[in-house]
Design a protein around this motif. Structure first.
Motif, PDB file in Angstrom:
ATOM      1  N   VAL A   1      -4.402  -0.865   1.593  1.00  0.00           N
ATOM      2  CA  VAL A   1      -3.744  -2.173   1.689  1.00  0.00           C
ATOM      3  C   VAL A   1      -4.568  -3.071   2.592  1.00  0.00           C
ATOM      4  O   VAL A   1      -5.062  -2.630   3.639  1.00  0.00           O
ATOM      5  N   LEU A   2      -4.717  -4.330   2.206  1.00  0.00           N
ATOM      6  CA  LEU A   2      -5.289  -5.350   3.073  1.00  0.00           C
ATOM      7  C   LEU A   2      -4.203  -6.381   3.370  1.00  0.00           C
ATOM      8  O   LEU A   2      -3.495  -6.831   2.465  1.00  0.00           O
ATOM      9  N   VAL A   3      -4.090  -6.758   4.644  1.00  0.00           N
ATOM     10  CA  VAL A   3      -3.148  -7.803   5.060  1.00  0.00           C
ATOM     11  C   VAL A   3      -3.976  -9.025   5.424  1.00  0.00           C
ATOM     12  O   VAL A   3      -4.749  -9.005   6.388  1.00  0.00           O
TER      13      VAL A   3
ATOM     14  N   GLY B   1       1.812   5.635   7.550  1.00  0.00           N
ATOM     15  CA  GLY B   1       0.767   6.506   7.054  1.00  0.00           C
ATOM     16  C   GLY B   1      -0.141   5.884   6.006  1.00  0.00           C
ATOM     17  O   GLY B   1      -0.798   6.593   5.241  1.00  0.00           O
ATOM     18  N   ILE B   2      -0.214   4.553   5.985  1.00  0.00           N
ATOM     19  CA  ILE B   2      -1.006   3.836   4.977  1.00  0.00           C
ATOM     20  C   ILE B   2      -2.316   3.378   5.602  1.00  0.00           C
ATOM     21  O   ILE B   2      -2.347   2.900   6.733  1.00  0.00           O
ATOM     22  N   ARG B   3      -3.414   3.535   4.864  1.00  0.00           N
ATOM     23  CA  ARG B   3      -4.712   3.047   5.330  1.00  0.00           C
ATOM     24  C   ARG B   3      -4.754   1.532   5.137  1.00  0.00           C
ATOM     25  O   ARG B   3      -4.860   1.057   4.010  1.00  0.00           O
ATOM     26  N   VAL B   4      -4.678   0.792   6.218  1.00  0.00           N
ATOM     27  CA  VAL B   4      -4.529  -0.648   6.156  1.00  0.00           C
ATOM     28  C   VAL B   4      -5.584  -1.317   7.025  1.00  0.00           C
ATOM     29  O   VAL B   4      -6.016  -0.752   8.045  1.00  0.00           O
TER      30      VAL B   4
ATOM     31  N   GLN C   1      -7.064  -3.361  15.987  1.00  0.00           N
ATOM     32  CA  GLN C   1      -6.460  -2.419  16.928  1.00  0.00           C
ATOM     33  C   GLN C   1      -5.068  -2.010  16.463  1.00  0.00           C
ATOM     34  O   GLN C   1      -4.657  -0.861  16.661  1.00  0.00           O
ATOM     35  N   ALA C   2      -4.344  -2.942  15.835  1.00  0.00           N
ATOM     36  CA  ALA C   2      -3.027  -2.601  15.303  1.00  0.00           C
ATOM     37  C   ALA C   2      -3.140  -1.534  14.220  1.00  0.00           C
ATOM     38  O   ALA C   2      -2.227  -0.733  14.028  1.00  0.00           O
ATOM     39  N   CYS C   3      -4.272  -1.528  13.513  1.00  0.00           N
ATOM     40  CA  CYS C   3      -4.537  -0.513  12.484  1.00  0.00           C
ATOM     41  C   CYS C   3      -5.237   0.718  13.048  1.00  0.00           C
ATOM     42  O   CYS C   3      -5.562   1.641  12.290  1.00  0.00           O
ATOM     43  N   ARG C   4      -5.527   0.687  14.362  1.00  0.00           N
ATOM     44  CA  ARG C   4      -6.326   1.711  15.042  1.00  0.00           C
ATOM     45  C   ARG C   4      -7.679   1.882  14.352  1.00  0.00           C
ATOM     46  O   ARG C   4      -8.132   3.000  14.062  1.00  0.00           O
ATOM     47  N   LEU C   5      -8.320   0.731  14.122  1.00  0.00           N
ATOM     48  CA  LEU C   5      -9.648   0.703  13.513  1.00  0.00           C
ATOM     49  C   LEU C   5     -10.639   0.066  14.465  1.00  0.00           C
ATOM     50  O   LEU C   5     -10.266  -0.778  15.292  1.00  0.00           O
ATOM     51  N   ASP C   6     -11.903   0.453  14.328  1.00  0.00           N
ATOM     52  CA  ASP C   6     -12.958  -0.274  15.003  1.00  0.00           C
ATOM     53  C   ASP C   6     -13.095  -1.656  14.360  1.00  0.00           C
ATOM     54  O   ASP C   6     -13.093  -1.761  13.125  1.00  0.00           O
TER      55      ASP C   6
ATOM     56  N   ALA D   1       1.601  -7.328  13.299  1.00  0.00           N
ATOM     57  CA  ALA D   1       2.866  -6.589  13.225  1.00  0.00           C
ATOM     58  C   ALA D   1       2.948  -5.761  11.949  1.00  0.00           C
ATOM     59  O   ALA D   1       3.266  -4.566  11.983  1.00  0.00           O
ATOM     60  N   LEU D   2       2.650  -6.381  10.800  1.00  0.00           N
ATOM     61  CA  LEU D   2       2.733  -5.639   9.547  1.00  0.00           C
ATOM     62  C   LEU D   2       1.660  -4.560   9.484  1.00  0.00           C
ATOM     63  O   LEU D   2       1.899  -3.465   8.956  1.00  0.00           O
ATOM     64  N   CYS D   3       0.477  -4.840  10.026  1.00  0.00           N
ATOM     65  CA  CYS D   3      -0.565  -3.814  10.068  1.00  0.00           C
ATOM     66  C   CYS D   3      -0.081  -2.575  10.822  1.00  0.00           C
ATOM     67  O   CYS D   3      -0.281  -1.435  10.364  1.00  0.00           O
ATOM     68  N   ARG D   4       0.554  -2.778  11.965  1.00  0.00           N
ATOM     69  CA  ARG D   4       1.042  -1.633  12.739  1.00  0.00           C
ATOM     70  C   ARG D   4       2.176  -0.926  12.003  1.00  0.00           C
ATOM     71  O   ARG D   4       2.244   0.316  12.012  1.00  0.00           O
ATOM     72  N   VAL D   5       3.067  -1.661  11.339  1.00  0.00           N
ATOM     73  CA  VAL D   5       4.142  -1.042  10.569  1.00  0.00           C
ATOM     74  C   VAL D   5       3.557  -0.162   9.458  1.00  0.00           C
ATOM     75  O   VAL D   5       3.973   0.991   9.273  1.00  0.00           O
ATOM     76  N   LEU D   6       2.598  -0.692   8.720  1.00  0.00           N
ATOM     77  CA  LEU D   6       2.001   0.085   7.629  1.00  0.00           C
ATOM     78  C   LEU D   6       1.252   1.297   8.162  1.00  0.00           C
ATOM     79  O   LEU D   6       1.292   2.380   7.551  1.00  0.00           O
ATOM     80  N   LEU D   7       0.581   1.137   9.299  1.00  0.00           N
ATOM     81  CA  LEU D   7      -0.078   2.286   9.922  1.00  0.00           C
ATOM     82  C   LEU D   7       0.940   3.364  10.252  1.00  0.00           C
ATOM     83  O   LEU D   7       0.712   4.558  10.011  1.00  0.00           O
TER      84      LEU D   7
END
Length: 556
Positions: free
Chosen positions: A194-196, A97-100, A130-135, A88-94
């Motif tokens: 940011v790292l969660v 506009g934050i690289r998370v 996936q919440a960060c839209r990362l591989d 949830a927080l990863c998607r919020v930060l994404l």
């Protein structure tokens, strides 16, 4: 060598290490003094001749970068919602506009995934990616434990298995694992703003604290504020919060920034008195009360929720097909069937006893971390006999990975990976094939076509077995390799995620509908897409958590 007569041997040939590591032998005291003196002189000279060196230590390319912004979620126990909160927080930060990116030092789970480069990692960190839209990246989960018995696990480091270890053996190995965890964290931190972080189990488990590599020790290494989450739906959440603070050491308490109450049903204003008490007793605030979310639509991390009945759903109120999933003692990657839960005309039943199997339209044998043990369970429980009778009645039976191996005539274990070395276990005998467990683990992503239907499929393979048999393969991949076998209504393959394909899943269900005299489903079926669920999760998080305080903790 010239100045100090000391030779350096690098560790580039060691698994998991590279040329930046070197060995130091245990020598007599005078030799060690000479080594320390030499290092002092060499490093002092480097500082003198390279005035920019101290600046390099703070660059993104250094081995230990300057502190990256981070925050960590730990829990009062397993299955309190840590993984979901991180997502949830990863998607919020994404969205901000934050690289998370997510990070979990050590995960114990039988739900795993194969990355593009062939590494294995926990499925929960895949969802968080996936919440960060990362591989997905194995650095997000550098240590994965896959339990193979009550007292042992396969240990996977940086995506590759390093061996099967009993608990005491792994405890001895942990300091080496810790070094790999730190290396993965530092490399990941250099690439993101940011790292969660996510903990595991509970930081209050005093029997584990001395060799912790995933909870408060990791938070201290990351210099990360910590949020302690608890599941109020279980009861006793406030006592657990207080108890955790009591058993923590002072440095651990200093890292805790506050509490999150998860899965609350009702009016959160009724909790005000409890929150006042908690603040007075611990000095830490409650930063959010998140509601109980039904049908979240995200894959589960491990078997805790599955075993507790998470997949048990009411029957559809329309014409439907009935699928039976066999709950194996060592079930793995049960998330393979989650897309079927989204279909409006599927009744998915979880079967744990032979007498409950009945006469479904199809049976699914899922993956297993210990195929030999689980095929024994099927025989002793009477489920094997029932499956053979269903096959004789032309019921469709599907095996995925370990379940596929069980459909064959026998499974050999020459090296003792799951049983006694040289043992041979009889399978269900429903497919004319034999499997031999091999030392090398197959870890690969796949994409191709389901031959009987012509529909596209995609997924990944994670298995030790090499299977050979007679019959036409059912999957043809884009690299012209094949997988799987079929005989009448019995079929299987090694492909995890086969039901993620919307066209194949709909073909599979509609074929079952036709065979029981029903027309194919009118209108579109389900679309298996995590994006709406992740956005919904972020919306809930924003509405029920003090985001201003979260951003302050992150220096944002």
């Amino acid at each position: 060598m010239a100045d100090h007569r000391i030779a350096i041997r690098t560790c580039g040939g060691y698994p998991g290490l590279d040329q930046s590591y070197f060995r130091v032998a245990v020598r007599p005291q005078e030799d060690n003094r000479a080594l320390v003196s030499a290092l002092e002189q060499v490093l002092a000279q480097a500082r003198t001749t390279d005035p920019d060196r101290r600046n390099k230590n703070n660059s993104r390319n250094s081995r230990r970068p300057a502190r990256v912004r981070s925050i960590m979620f730990v829990g009062t126990g397993s299955d309190v919602g840590k993984s979901v909160l991180v997502a949830a927080l990863c998607r919020v930060l994404l969205q901000e506009g934050i690289r998370v990116a997510p990070f979990k030092a050590q995960n114990m789970s039988l739900n795993s995934y194969v990355t593009r480069d062939g590494g294995e990692m926990g499925r929960a960190q895949v969802v968080q990616a996936q919440a960060c839209r990362l591989d997905p990246d194995v650095r997000m989960n550098p240590v994965l434990l896959k339990p193979s018995s009550d007292v042992g696990s396969q240990v996977i480091v940086h995506g590759r298995p390093v061996g099967n270890m009993r608990v005491a053996e792994y405890v001895r190995y942990k300091e080496r694992a810790w070094q790999e965890v730190c290396r993965a964290y530092d490399e990941l931190a250099a690439d993101f703003d940011v790292l969660v972080l996510e903990g595991a189990g509970s930081p209050g488990e005093v029997n584990l604290k001395s060799h912790d590599i995933v909870n408060m020790r990791m938070a201290r290494y990351a210099e990360s504020p910590v949020l302690l989450a608890g599941d109020i739906d279980r009861g006793g959440v406030y006592a657990s919060f207080v108890g955790h603070m009591e058993v923590m050491e002072e440095w651990e308490r200093q890292l805790v920034a506050g509490f999150l109450v998860n899965r609350f049903r009702g009016d959160s204003s009724l909790l005000a008195a409890a929150h006042d008490y908690l603040l007075k007793r611990t000095g830490k605030p409650v930063l959010g009360v998140l509601p109980y979310i039904r049908d979240l639509g995200l894959p589960q991390e491990d078997s805790v929720s599955f075993k507790a009945g998470l997949f048990d759903k009411p029957k559809p109120d329309q014409e439907h097909v009935t699928l039976a999933l066999i709950d194996l003692p060592h079930i793995s990657n049960f998330t393979d069937v989650e897309p079927l839960l989204a279909e409006p005309d599927v009744d998915l039943r979880i079967i744990r006893r032979a007498e409950d199997l009945g006469y479904p339209d199809a049976v699914i044998l899922p993956g297993s971390k210990n195929v030999i043990n689980d095929i024994t369970y099927l025989e002793e429980s009477g489920l094997a006999a029932r499956l053979r009778k269903l096959a004789a009645r032309n019921c469709e039976i599907v095996g995925i990975c370990g379940g596929f191996q069980m459909l064959g005539r026998e499974i050999g274990d020459p090296l003792g990976l799951e049983g006694e070395p040289g043992s041979v276990c009889q399978g269900l005998g429903l497919l004319d094939m034999r499997t031999e467990l091999a030392p090398e683990k197959t870890l690969t992503r796949r994409q191709g076509t389901h031959a009987p239907s012509g529909t596209p499929v995609h997924g990944y393979e994670i298995h030790h077995g090499v299977t050979r048999g007679r019959g036409e393969p059912i999957l043809v991949f884009d690299d012209d390799t094949t997988c799987g076998l079929a005989a009448d209504r019995v079929w299987g393959s090694y492909l995890h995620g086969i039901f993620d394909s919307d066209p194949f899943r709909r073909w599979f269900i509609d074929r079952l509908r036709r065979e029981k005299g029903l027309e194919p489903l009118q209108g579109p079926g389900a679309t298996y897409d995590l994006e709406p669920a992740l956005d919904r999760l972020a919306e809930v998080f924003r509405a029920h958590v003090d985001l201003d305080e979260i951003f302050r903790l992150l220096d944002l």
